[in-house]
Design an enzyme around this catalytic site. Structure first.
Site, short mmCIF file in Angstrom:
data_model
loop_
_atom_site.label_atom_id
_atom_site.label_comp_id
_atom_site.label_asym_id
_atom_site.label_seq_id
_atom_site.Cartn_x
_atom_site.Cartn_y
_atom_site.Cartn_z
N SER A 137 -9.72 -7.94 -23.19
CA SER A 137 -8.55 -8.84 -23.07
C SER A 137 -8.76 -9.75 -21.88
CB SER A 137 -7.29 -7.99 -22.85
OG SER A 137 -6.19 -8.81 -22.48
N TYR A 150 -2.36 -1.52 -17.65
CA TYR A 150 -3.07 -2.12 -18.80
C TYR A 150 -4.31 -2.86 -18.29
CZ TYR A 150 -3.93 -4.95 -23.02
OH TYR A 150 -4.50 -5.56 -24.12
N1 LIG Z 1 -2.35 -9.16 -29.27
C1 LIG Z 1 -2.82 -9.61 -28.11
O1 LIG Z 1 -2.25 -10.53 -27.50
C2 LIG Z 1 -4.08 -9.02 -27.53
C3 LIG Z 1 -4.71 -9.73 -26.49
C4 LIG Z 1 -5.86 -9.19 -25.93
C5 LIG Z 1 -6.37 -8.00 -26.39
N2 LIG Z 1 -5.73 -7.33 -27.40
C6 LIG Z 1 -6.31 -6.05 -27.85
O2 LIG Z 1 -6.55 -6.14 -29.23
C7 LIG Z 1 -6.61 -4.82 -29.78
C8 LIG Z 1 -5.84 -4.80 -31.09
O3 LIG Z 1 -4.47 -5.02 -30.84
P1 LIG Z 1 -3.55 -5.96 -31.75
O4 LIG Z 1 -3.10 -7.06 -30.89
O5 LIG Z 1 -4.19 -6.25 -33.03
O6 LIG Z 1 -2.27 -5.00 -31.92
P2 LIG Z 1 -1.70 -4.19 -33.17
O7 LIG Z 1 -1.42 -5.13 -34.29
O8 LIG Z 1 -0.60 -3.37 -32.63
O9 LIG Z 1 -2.93 -3.26 -33.62
C9 LIG Z 1 -3.25 -2.09 -32.93
C10 LIG Z 1 -4.09 -1.21 -33.84
O10 LIG Z 1 -4.45 0.00 -33.14
C11 LIG Z 1 -4.10 1.11 -33.96
N3 LIG Z 1 -3.74 2.27 -33.14
C12 LIG Z 1 -2.77 2.34 -32.20
N4 LIG Z 1 -2.72 3.57 -31.68
C13 LIG Z 1 -3.68 4.30 -32.31
C14 LIG Z 1 -4.12 5.63 -32.22
N5 LIG Z 1 -3.56 6.50 -31.36
N6 LIG Z 1 -5.12 6.05 -33.03
C15 LIG Z 1 -5.68 5.19 -33.91
N7 LIG Z 1 -5.32 3.90 -34.03
C16 LIG Z 1 -4.32 3.47 -33.24
C17 LIG Z 1 -2.92 0.62 -34.80
O11 LIG Z 1 -2.81 1.32 -36.03
P3 LIG Z 1 -1.83 2.55 -36.33
O12 LIG Z 1 -0.53 2.29 -35.65
O13 LIG Z 1 -1.79 2.52 -37.82
O14 LIG Z 1 -2.55 3.74 -35.80
C18 LIG Z 1 -3.34 -0.81 -35.10
O15 LIG Z 1 -4.21 -0.85 -36.20
C19 LIG Z 1 -6.07 -3.88 -28.69
O16 LIG Z 1 -7.17 -3.23 -28.05
C20 LIG Z 1 -5.40 -4.84 -27.72
O17 LIG Z 1 -5.38 -4.33 -26.39
C21 LIG Z 1 -4.61 -7.83 -27.99
#
Ligand SMILES: NC(=O)c1ccc[n+]([C@@H]2O[C@H](COP(=O)([O-])OP(=O)(O)OC[C@H]3O[C@@H](n4cnc5c(N)ncnc54)[C@H](OP(=O)(O)O)[C@@H]3O)[C@@H](O)[C@H]2O)c1
Length: 238
Positions: A137, A150
């Site tokens: 991130s 975080y």
């Molecule tokens: N969105 C942003 O602005 C942003 C920016 C920078 C980095 N990121 C990073 O991008 C990555 C993906 O996030 P996203 O933004 O796509 O959010 P998201 O839509 O909430 O996706 C998160 C994913 O992680 C899974 N997950 C959560 N807890 C879990 C667990 N205990 N075991 C297995 N799977 C789990 C969720 O699936 P289930 O709930 O079905 O398990 C979901 O598929 C993360 O590492 C986040 O830190 C996001």
């Protein structure tokens, strides 16, 4: 890497960035292994893809990375790419923060990423090829007030990935960290409106924008590695 018929394992594939990466790599002709906890969402996604295997479960379970590797090899006979992407974002003021939620975030964002990485990198080193991308991130490159815990998880991923890159030099195995700014996903579902307004003040990328970056990283020729890619909305102020 030529992606056609290669096999990719994606964690956090049920929504957001992981789901968009799955859809894009499917279009590139890859065979997919999708994991997250939400079996229904994964099944629905898999049914729209050409060749996808669903393995539902909590990635924080220490036995899961080896199970994912073994099942991928049994199903498709090979594993070429891993997108270590599952993560959550718990932030807040000292007085308000839920310490148990913070520790759960560390287990997911750091411990499970390490477990997954070491498990698949042992396999990749043995076969002399493979590509691991860790979702970091912009919060892994700079800090913000109330984001410290975080920030710490994503700084860990940046440091880990760069050290792995040097350790793996000459082995045929590649690693990269992908560092998005704000992306419109479910990551902020449980946030207050005030916090959401702050984080989206410069707009938000779409998950498809991140998928395109992943594809660009993977499709570089053998002799080219992008060790880190930072991608933010054009108007992001931080
Ligand atoms: N969105 C942003 O602005 C942003 C920016 C920078 C980095 N990121 C990073 O991008 C990555 C993906 O996030 P996203 O933004 O796509 O959010 P998201 O839509 O909430 O996706 C998160 C994913 O992680 C899974 N997950 C959560 N807890 C879990 C667990 N205990 N075991 C297995 N799977 C789990 C969720 O699936 P289930 O709930 O079905 O398990 C979901 O598929 C993360 O590492 C986040 O830190 C996001």
């Amino acid at each position: 890497m030529d992606l056609q018929n290669k096999v990719v394992l994606i964690t956090g594939a049920s929504s957001g960035i992981g789901k968009a990466i799955a859809q894009d790599l499917d279009k590139a002709g890859m065979r997919l292994v999708l994991t997250a906890r939400s079996q229904d969402k994964l099944n629905e996604l898999a049914s729209s893809l050409q060749q996808a295997k669903v393995i539902a479960g909590a990635i924080t379970d220490p036995d899961v990375p080896q199970k994912l590797l073994d099942t991928t090899l049994e199903t498709f006979g090979q594993l070429d790419v891993v997108i270590n992407n599952a993560g959550v974002m718990t932030v807040g003021a000292i007085e308000d923060v839920d310490i148990e939620a913070i520790c759960e975030m560390v287990r997911l964002n750091v411990e499970s990423v390490y477990r997954m990485a070491y498990t698949v990198l042992r396999h990749f080193k043995t076969i002399g090829s493979g590509f691991l991308i860790n979702t970091s991130s912009i919060a892994g490159l700079k800090t913000a007030s109330q984001y410290g815990a975080y920030n710490g998880t994503k700084y860990a991923i940046e440091a880990f990935t760069d050290a792995l890159r040097m350790e793996l030099a000459g082995t045929g195995v590649k690693v990269s960290a992908l560092a998005p700014g704000t992306v419109a996903t479910g990551l902020y579902d449980r946030w207050s409106q005030e916090d959401k307004t702050y984080v989206t003040s410069g707009g938000a990328l779409q998950p498809e924008n991140i998928a395109r970056c992943v594809r660009f990283i993977l499709e570089q020729p053998d002799g080219v590695l992008i060790p880190r890619m930072l991608v933010v909305p054009t108007n992001q102020p931080v």
